[in-house]
Design an enzyme around this catalytic site. Structure first.
Site, PDB file in Angstrom:
ATOM      1  CG  ASP A  66      -1.921  -0.857   1.364  1.00 49.86           C
ATOM      2  OD1 ASP A  66      -2.361  -1.268   0.292  1.00 49.86           O
ATOM      3  OD2 ASP A  66      -2.382  -1.156   2.485  1.00 49.86           O
ATOM      4  CB  THR A 117      -2.205   5.837   2.519  1.00 53.31           C
ATOM      5  OG1 THR A 117      -2.470   6.296   1.214  1.00 53.31           O
ATOM      6  CG2 THR A 117      -2.501   6.906   3.531  1.00 53.31           C
TER       7      THR A 117
HETATM    8  P1  ATP Z   1      -3.279   2.946  -0.242  1.00 55.05           P
HETATM    9  O1  ATP Z   1      -4.045   1.853  -0.900  1.00 55.05           O
HETATM   10  O2  ATP Z   1      -2.030   3.297  -0.921  1.00 55.05           O
HETATM   11  O3  ATP Z   1      -3.091   2.784   1.232  1.00 55.05           O
HETATM   12  P2  ATP Z   1      -5.407   4.382   0.335  1.00 55.05           P
HETATM   13  O4  ATP Z   1      -5.752   3.168   1.093  1.00 55.05           O
HETATM   14  O5  ATP Z   1      -5.323   5.651   1.080  1.00 55.05           O
HETATM   15  O6  ATP Z   1      -4.138   4.205  -0.454  1.00 55.05           O
HETATM   16  P3  ATP Z   1      -7.926   4.607  -0.516  1.00 55.05           P
HETATM   17  O7  ATP Z   1      -8.124   4.790   0.920  1.00 55.05           O
HETATM   18  O8  ATP Z   1      -8.568   3.496  -1.235  1.00 55.05           O
HETATM   19  O9  ATP Z   1      -6.430   4.518  -0.821  1.00 55.05           O
HETATM   20  O10 ATP Z   1      -8.254   5.993  -1.180  1.00 55.05           O
HETATM   21  C1  ATP Z   1      -8.419   6.095  -2.549  1.00 55.05           C
HETATM   22  C2  ATP Z   1      -8.945   7.459  -2.899  1.00 55.05           C
HETATM   23  O11 ATP Z   1     -10.183   7.656  -2.260  1.00 55.05           O
HETATM   24  C3  ATP Z   1      -8.072   8.615  -2.454  1.00 55.05           C
HETATM   25  O12 ATP Z   1      -7.160   8.980  -3.434  1.00 55.05           O
HETATM   26  C4  ATP Z   1      -9.063   9.721  -2.236  1.00 55.05           C
HETATM   27  O13 ATP Z   1      -9.328  10.374  -3.454  1.00 55.05           O
HETATM   28  C5  ATP Z   1     -10.305   8.981  -1.820  1.00 55.05           C
HETATM   29  N1  ATP Z   1     -10.454   8.974  -0.361  1.00 55.05           N
HETATM   30  C6  ATP Z   1      -9.591   8.528   0.559  1.00 55.05           C
HETATM   31  N2  ATP Z   1     -10.072   8.659   1.788  1.00 55.05           N
HETATM   32  C7  ATP Z   1     -11.290   9.216   1.658  1.00 55.05           C
HETATM   33  C8  ATP Z   1     -12.313   9.595   2.582  1.00 55.05           C
HETATM   34  N3  ATP Z   1     -12.176   9.434   3.873  1.00 55.05           N
HETATM   35  N4  ATP Z   1     -13.432  10.151   2.072  1.00 55.05           N
HETATM   36  C9  ATP Z   1     -13.586  10.289   0.764  1.00 55.05           C
HETATM   37  N5  ATP Z   1     -12.678   9.958  -0.137  1.00 55.05           N
HETATM   38  C10 ATP Z   1     -11.534   9.419   0.281  1.00 55.05           C
END
Ligand code: ATP
Length: 985
Positions: A334, A336
């Site tokens: 991942d 983040t």
């Molecule tokens: P990774 O997979 O690298 O850990 P991540 O888990 O943060 O990344 P997601 O959490 O799936 O990835 O987030 C994907 C996208 O969703 C982000 O780029 C953002 O645009 C959106 N996003 C993330 N968190 C939120 C939230 N709390 N509310 C709304 N949209 C969000």
């Protein structure tokens, strides 16, 4: 004693929430106080199932007694006693007791370590205690605790709900109901309602599949519903044997059979005249064949490895993964929180028709300015914030309407809270890091969520929450519905990944106007460039939208909306850019992987440009990488990747290094693609939906801090610090452990081969009466096996890490411990040692002596037997020294003992040095103490024979080095240093 959890039946579902709180004497806001918790732990005990009480000493003891070695030794002792050889019988008896006792304590300790680690990896729960949100081990829950849970959590105890949003719980484990059960807060009337229908309760061990909630714990441990039917459901404690342990067991059986065969050979040579002497010789051979210490040393080495990994923040849940770690060829991580710090700060905003804004300030401190930048170039955008040429500071009062909406969405479409710790003075974000960043921004302009949702002077809050459709990594957006006090209307707010938000928008806010979007891709064209600009600066970009919404009336729910009803026809208001800096150690760790022949892939939910910018920063892709037709496509979106067929994926020259906008299914597809390429993949995950990919990955790694319980339960390893660098350290440790196991297997087994060779060939020596003269006595063999070879073998298991470990390619998963090279090493070294020690016997008796083998020299010393006893002493001393010094050979399969400098010296593994030193020292008492030498060991001390022994040792050392030299010259190199150039970008 009032004991609410034991009163039966417990009609908590018929109590309203105030009664429940009162009966359990708790505070719904602040939870229990620490003192109450202590009292209740005393009163109700820990929240655990009885019968799952960890390690049983009896079981460990039984394993020590009921093993092949002990059985053989008991037989030897019985024979010795029946032949009235009291001394030998007693010595064997002492050996049995010592061996069992030491084995027992070592294994018990190892099991205890494993058990406590299993506990560390066991689920945690979030509770309110003393007014703060605390993470505690689930077994510390007590009745009255305020339990806080959300999607993906495993509920820690039975609880009465008092707050819930879209809560659904999978209760199949308890009720067999396969569909998740939606929950309510309503008080039920029927005290005899079946368990499955008590929908205002949640039960221990069930899993939240949707939404979030809070409840008061009403029953823990054996009093909980699951406790009542627990015994059959308690998870197996996971102590099943690993592949390696199983293959060791198998080998143990084979050797046992071999030992029996050798026994028959001994009897045959003695023409089946089985005297006690003959029987004991046969048994000695059995002792020589079976590598007694092996299984114990494997367990100990693994336990030590697991312990050191736990210290390094990686908790091993499945021992099998320890073996797999060393073979990992690809790590899918991942972004983040793993590669980045997850300390997100919102630094930019973009408002269509108005331009960019920069938000100053650091960390979670809600102090900073909003500075208008206007429409500026990408370069200027990158510099903004570091330059002070922009001075147009805006505050809430002079903000335009769209920016105000951006603040509102940031503040209200948000479940995170910002707390100020008065003792440390620090600001702490509780909740999702992305949302925390937005909450900090809103608070900076004085519009944080508490300010908007707390009652104002007129007794009403400005906004009150009605519905919430939470974020999850599949939909990638979140929406909420509030009532706006000022207008009396309902208003919906939405935020999320741009592609997922603009699809729900039919209008765009520009200044005070709302413009209708005519064509589907018009909006993405209007803001696409700005999204790219923000993202290519490494910022996570979120799109924000809102709309006024009519209530959907239904009979049961006055304000009821489905997600589809809310998430359409929205008004787009702007973009926000959030920076999540990479962890300081990520870049070095990724480069270390490249040097170790491991490819790192980043599978992230973020925008491709953000993902590529961060991937560049941490060396996953080259700094100058640009997409081109010729080269492999290193950065793909999940959409592009998912659109490929398996065949097309297999035809790709390289699998993508970065997959953006990744969903949990894409992760599964990636692992399958890696498996088709015969790769060994480690995969990280935190969300509920990550479980399938964690399960099918060779090593599934869950995040201990940000991960859901479901993900943790599906994983092999849990990282307690969620850090990528920890994975790399774990791989290194996995490689070290495997290499060490190989080293001591080589040591123990070649020792055994040497003894067998000496004993079997020794059958040829016959005295004047035709009786076989044994070149080694049973006690000598016991001593060699138990005292001489086990400690250095154990120390080899602790061999420190070789810096070259992470410069070599991963070990092939198909090559187990017993590679051709190891087998040939065992035979060559074994023959060499056995041959040399036998040569000592022969030289002393026939070379320098008169060749007189005396008469009946196996059991008692006499002058006539002096030569044989000396020869035995020489053979024994020689083999002892060879086996001890051979440990230094085993530190490296090909490198000379003394090389490479800087990597190790004779003292760098202290236990090894001391075990060899003391092992040599022990020869003195064993050879020179009268009675001990002639009556127990059946040998005599040495004088001039030392010269023969010394020369043999030198010959052995020289021959070993020659053998290694030949291997280095003739065999394919086993150390291929991975090219530095290729490793680091
Ligand atoms: P990774 O997979 O690298 O850990 P991540 O888990 O943060 O990344 P997601 O959490 O799936 O990835 O987030 C994907 C996208 O969703 C982000 O780029 C953002 O645009 C959106 N996003 C993330 N968190 C939120 C939230 N709390 N509310 C709304 N949209 C969000």
């Amino acid at each position: 004693m009032s004991n609410p959890t034991t009163e039966a039946p417990l009609p908590y579902h018929t109590y309203d929430i105030q009664d429940t709180a009162q009966k359990l004497d708790t505070n719904l806001e602040d939870g229990l106080s620490s003192q109450q918790v202590q009292e209740r732990l005393q009163q109700y005990g820990h929240n655990q199932m009885s019968g799952n009480g960890g390690v049983s000493p009896w079981k460990v003891l039984f394993r020590q007694i009921a093993n092949s070695l002990t059985i053989i030794l008991v037989a030897a002792m019985a024979i010795a006693f029946s032949a009235k050889d009291w001394v030998e019988g007693a010595v064997i008896g002492v050996v049995i007791i010592t061996n069992t006792t030491i084995g027992f304590f070592q294994e018990y300790r190892a099991e205890k370590t494993m058990d406590s680690l299993r506990k560390m990896a066991s689920p945690t729960s979030r509770v309110m205690r003393d007014g703060n949100l605390a993470h505690i081990s689930t077994n510390e829950l007590v009745p009255g605790d305020i339990l806080v849970f959300e999607n993906g959590d495993v509920i820690g105890a039975d609880a009465r709900l008092f707050e819930q949003f879209n809560l659904e719980v999978d209760e199949a484990l308890l009720t067999g109901e396969s569909l998740p059960v939606p929950k309510t807060l309503e008080t039920l009337t029927d005290p005899d309602e079946p368990i499955g229908d008590r929908i205002n309760l949640v039960y221990s061990s069930t899993t939240v599949t949707k939404g979030r909630g809070r409840g008061v714990v009403i029953a823990t441990g054996m009093q909980s519903e699951i406790g009542k039917i627990a015994k059959s459901l308690i998870e197996s404690s996971g102590d099943s044997k690993t592949k390696l342990q199983k293959s060791m067991d198998k080998m143990g059986y084979l050797l046992f059979i071999f030992a029996l065969l050798l026994g028959v050979v001994v009897f045959a040579v003695n023409k089946f005249r089985i005297t006690a002497e003959v029987a004991i010789y046969a048994i000695s051979l059995g002792i020589a064949v079976i590598p007694e210490g092996l299984i114990a040393v494997v367990t100990l080495t693994m336990a030590a490895g697991v312990r050191s990994m736990a210290k390094n923040k990686a908790i091993i849940r499945q021992l099998n993964s320890l073996e797999a770690l060393g073979s990992v060829t690809n790590i899918c991580s991942d972004k983040t929180g793993t590669l980045t710090q997850s300390k997100m700060v919102m630094t930019k905003a973009y408002i269509p028709g108005d331009g960019y804004y920069h938000i100053s300030g650091a960390g979670f401190i809600p102090e900073g300015q909003v500075i208008r930048l206007g429409e500026i170039s990408a370069n200027d955008l990158a510099m903004a914030g570091s330059s002070d040429s922009y001075t147009q500071v805006v505050n809430y009062e002079n903000m335009g309407a769209p920016l105000r909406r951006v603040v509102e969405v940031s503040s209200l479409c948000n479940m995170a809270t910002l707390k100020h710790d008065k003792t440390t003075g620090e600001w702490i974000g509780v909740g999702d890091p992305t949302e925390t960043a937005l909450q900090v921004f809103a608070t900076k302009v004085g519009r944080g969520r508490p300010a908007l949702t707390q009652k104002t002077d007129n007794g009403h809050p400005e906004f009150s929450l009605h519905a919430e459709f939470p974020f999850d990594s599949t939909v990638k957006r979140m929406s909420v519905v509030y009532t706006e006090e000022k207008s009396g209307k309902h208003i919906a707010y939405m935020k999320g990944a741009t592609e997922r938000v603009i699809g729900c928008c039919s209008r765009i806010k520009i200044g005070d106007r709302e413009e209708t979007i005519e064509k589907p891709d018009q909006l993405s064209q209007m803001i696409g460039y700005q999204v790219e600009q923000l993202a290519s600066n490494g910022l996570r970009v979120l799109s924000l939208a809102y709309r006024y919404i009519e209530p959907q009336l239904s009979e049961t729910h006055p304000d009821y909306w489905t997600r589809e009803q809310v998430e359409r026809d929205m008004v787009f208001v702007g973009l926000v850019g959030i920076y999540d800096p990479p962890r300081a150690e990520s870049k070095e760790s990724v480069e270390q992987c490249a040097r170790a022949g491991i490819r790192v892939h980043m599978l992230t939910g973020d925008h491709p440009a953000t993902a590529a910018a961060i991937a560049r920063e941490v060396s996953i892709i080259p700094p100058n990488y640009r997409e081109s037709k010729e080269g492999p496509k290193l950065v793909m979106t999940a959409m592009e990747f998912d659109a490929l067929t398996d065949q097309e994926i297999d035809d790709l020259e390289e699998l993508p290094y970065v997959i953006a906008r990744c969903s949990p299914d894409t992760k599964v597809k990636m692992i399958k693609a890696l498996h088709r390429r015969k790769k060994i993949a480690a995969m990280t995950g935190d969300g509920v939906n990550d479980s399938p990919s964690l399960k099918i990955a060779n090593v599934g790694i869950a995040m201990g801090m940000a991960g859901s319980d479901v993900a943790k339960q599906a994983s092999d390893i849990v990282l307690t610090d969620d850090n990528f660098a920890t994975i790399v350290r774990a791989v290194e440790e996995g490689r070290r452990i495997f290499a060490n196991i190989q080293k001591f297997v080589l040591h123990l087994m070649s020792g055994n081969v040497s003894e067998v060779i000496a004993l079997v060939i020794g059958l040829c020596f016959a005295d004047s009466s035709g009786l076989t003269v044994y070149p080694m006595s049973p006690v000598q063999i016991l001593f060699l096996n138990m005292v001489t070879s086990s400690p250095p073998a154990m120390a080899l298991g602790l061999e420190p890490n070789n810096p070259l470990t992470m410069r070599m390619p991963p070990r092939s998963p198909t090559s187990g411990i017993f590679t051709l090279e190891i087998i040939s090493d065992i035979l060559v070294y074994g023959t060499l040692m056995g041959g040399l020690s036998l040569l000592n016997f022969v030289l002393v008796v026939f070379g320098f002596g008169d060749g007189n083998l005396g008469h009946d020299c196996n059991s008692a010393y006499s002058d006539a037997c002096d030569l044989v006893f000396r020869a035995r002493g020489a053979a024994f001393s020689c083999l002892t020294l060879l086996i001890l010094l051979h440990a230094y050979n085993c530190r490296s399969l090909r490198e000379p003992q003394w090389l490479p400098p800087g990597i190790r010296n004779y003292y760098s593994n202290r236990p090894l040095f001391w075990s060899i030193f003391l092992g040599c020292g022990l020869l003195i008492p064993v050879l020179y103490i009268p009675y001990v030498n002639t009556s127990i060991f059946k040998h005599q001390y040495l004088t001039w024979e030392w010269a023969v022994v010394g020369v043999s040792v030198l010959i052995f050392l020289a021959a070993s080095e020659l053998y290694k030299l030949i291997k280095r010259r003739t065999m394919k190199p086993n150390i291929v240093l991975v090219d530095d150039e290729k490793a680091a970008y």
